[in-house]
Design an enzyme around this catalytic site. Structure first.
Site, mmCIF file in Angstrom:
data_model
loop_
_atom_site.group_PDB
_atom_site.id
_atom_site.type_symbol
_atom_site.label_atom_id
_atom_site.label_comp_id
_atom_site.label_asym_id
_atom_site.label_seq_id
_atom_site.Cartn_x
_atom_site.Cartn_y
_atom_site.Cartn_z
ATOM 1 C CG ASP A 268 37.255 50.436 32.860
ATOM 2 O OD1 ASP A 268 37.428 50.486 34.095
ATOM 3 O OD2 ASP A 268 36.298 49.848 32.337
ATOM 4 C CE LYS B 221 25.728 48.087 35.234
ATOM 5 N NZ LYS B 221 26.798 47.533 36.046
ATOM 6 C CG ASP C 246 33.251 53.670 33.293
ATOM 7 O OD1 ASP C 246 34.026 53.192 32.469
ATOM 8 O OD2 ASP C 246 32.118 53.200 33.521
HETATM 9 P P1 GTP Z 1 32.016 46.454 28.534
HETATM 10 O O1 GTP Z 1 32.014 45.123 27.838
HETATM 11 O O2 GTP Z 1 31.947 47.585 27.569
HETATM 12 O O3 GTP Z 1 30.998 46.547 29.634
HETATM 13 O O4 GTP Z 1 33.461 46.652 29.250
HETATM 14 P P2 GTP Z 1 34.239 45.683 30.256
HETATM 15 O O5 GTP Z 1 34.263 44.320 29.689
HETATM 16 O O6 GTP Z 1 35.576 46.291 30.546
HETATM 17 O O7 GTP Z 1 33.340 45.680 31.559
HETATM 18 P P3 GTP Z 1 33.361 46.673 32.805
HETATM 19 O O8 GTP Z 1 33.689 48.060 32.346
HETATM 20 O O9 GTP Z 1 32.139 46.465 33.598
HETATM 21 O O10 GTP Z 1 34.586 46.095 33.650
HETATM 22 C C1 GTP Z 1 35.107 46.747 34.773
HETATM 23 C C2 GTP Z 1 36.548 46.308 34.966
HETATM 24 O O11 GTP Z 1 36.625 44.905 35.227
HETATM 25 C C3 GTP Z 1 37.419 46.568 33.759
HETATM 26 O O12 GTP Z 1 38.685 46.958 34.236
HETATM 27 C C4 GTP Z 1 37.442 45.221 33.065
HETATM 28 O O13 GTP Z 1 38.598 45.007 32.290
HETATM 29 C C5 GTP Z 1 37.405 44.265 34.236
HETATM 30 N N1 GTP Z 1 36.739 42.979 33.933
HETATM 31 C C6 GTP Z 1 35.459 42.808 33.471
HETATM 32 N N2 GTP Z 1 35.205 41.492 33.300
HETATM 33 C C7 GTP Z 1 36.345 40.827 33.661
HETATM 34 C C8 GTP Z 1 36.719 39.429 33.696
HETATM 35 O O14 GTP Z 1 35.949 38.531 33.349
HETATM 36 N N3 GTP Z 1 37.988 39.148 34.132
HETATM 37 C C9 GTP Z 1 38.869 40.112 34.512
HETATM 38 N N4 GTP Z 1 40.099 39.746 34.896
HETATM 39 N N5 GTP Z 1 38.559 41.434 34.466
HETATM 40 C C10 GTP Z 1 37.309 41.773 34.065
#
Ligand code: GTP
Length: 324
Positions: free
Chosen positions: A104, A155, A213
């Site tokens: 993302d 953070k 982001d």
């Molecule tokens: P929010 O729920 O809105 O915070 O978004 P998010 O779930 O994508 O969380 P965040 O933006 O912090 O995640 C950063 C990156 O890690 C993104 O590319 C997510 O898809 C990935 N990510 C987050 N949690 C997981 C997980 O449990 N497993 C995997 N494989 N990827 C994850």
């Protein structure tokens, strides 16, 4: 080299659209977020492993129907394993070293230069860092004079941020990093694993190009602007038979005759924007219907959402089949 892409998050900040679509399939400047991330990869990358979880089946189906230029495999998680757990689960066949990408982040980082920086210092990994005004929502690096990362604070409170250089979500790692991640349970790479790795040599790669982001509605729309401004979407015009400024990215099957457009719009596959309607700074996903004389500004409309004649939608996120 191979690449591991983390794509298993819930995308909660982009609800309600992400109740039905993983955020990485939301189109920005005419193509899904995920594909802008994949575009960073050098052409000779041998394989891309997608560490999926939430809506894995939709991601897999989309990638199968729209194959990227690199061989792609999806490695789903039965339960969300977090960023570290996702790396461990999907990292089995990775090269040494390998690229690690969040799915993302919107940027134009030169991954070849990143890998060269890694080869030059011989440490465990190299993380792309980007400088932001307000580092509070991010992971912030403290660096020594050789750009070796000496501390990493997730953070931080403003007074405790060691710099304004943050983790851009694009890095390269030796395979050994996977041994440091606990198996079989969720783990955050940034919070739980990374601090223990610093003594083994993790370096910063300072990147000064565009970055965002795309995880919130406002940032997603700003990411789309960055992509258009970088020439990654439609040209600075509107489609024939329409009025306004653009740029507008039209996806296959979209119908827009007689409509007007301001800047930065994606009209998704098979979406319809009727005559007299006006759209600006927005993403209309697949099958959206914007009726006559309606206005859509600063909004993300989920698949098959509908804006009725003359209605105005400003700064909203509509769910799949949502109506306004
Ligand atoms: P929010 O729920 O809105 O915070 O978004 P998010 O779930 O994508 O969380 P965040 O933006 O912090 O995640 C950063 C990156 O890690 C993104 O590319 C997510 O898809 C990935 N990510 C987050 N949690 C997981 C997980 O449990 N497993 C995997 N494989 N990827 C994850």
């Amino acid at each position: 080299m191979k690449a591991l892409v983390l794509i298993g998050g819930f995308g909660t900040r982009l609800r309600p659209v992400t109740y039905s679509v993983p955020k990485q399939l939301i189109p920005l400047a005419g193509k899904p977020m995920l594909y802008h991330v994949l575009d960073l990869l050098p052409p000779d990358v041998e394989e891309v492993a997608l560490a999926t979880g939430y809506k894995s089946d939709l991601i897999e189906a989309y990638v199968r129907a729209h194959p990227p230029r690199w061989p792609v495999t999806t490695v789903p998680e039965a339960e969300p394993l977090g960023t570290g757990g996702g790396m461990k689960n999907a990292g089995g066949g990775m090269s040494d070293p390998f690229y690690l990408l969040n799915s993302d982040v919107i940027a134009s980082v030169d991954l070849g230069a990143l890998a060269a920086r890694q080869a030059g210092h011989g440490g465990l990994g190299t993380m792309t860092l980007t400088e932001v005004e307000d580092p509070r929502p991010y992971g912030v690096a403290a660096l020594d004079e050789h750009d070796r990362i000496t501390a990493f604070v997730e953070k931080p409170e403003p007074a405790r941020a060691p710099s304004r250089w943050i983790n851009a979500g694009i890095s390269v790692w030796h395979r050994e990093v996977l041994d440091a991640i606990p198996g079989g349970r969720p783990a955050s790479f940034e919070q739980e694993v990374l601090p223990q790795l610093l003594e083994r040599g993790v370096y910063g790669f300072r990147y000064t190009g565009f970055w965002d982001d795309a995880g919130t509605p406002a940032r997603l729309l700003r990411s789309q602007q960055l992509l258009f401004d970088a020439g990654r979407g439609g040209k600075g015009t509107v489609p024939s038979g329409t009025f306004g400024t653009g740029p507008v990215a039209l996806m296959p099957g979209a119908t827009v005759r007689g409509a007007s457009f301001g800047k930065y719009v994606t009209v998704g596959a098979n979406a319809v924007v009727e005559a007299g309607a006006y759209v600006e700074n927005s993403v209309l996903m697949e099958g959206v219907q914007v009726d006559r004389d309606a206005t859509v500004v600063g909004s993300i409309l989920g698949p098959k959402a509908r804006v009725h004649p003359g209605h105005r939608v400003t700064g909203q996120v509509l769910a799949e089949h949502g109506e306004a």
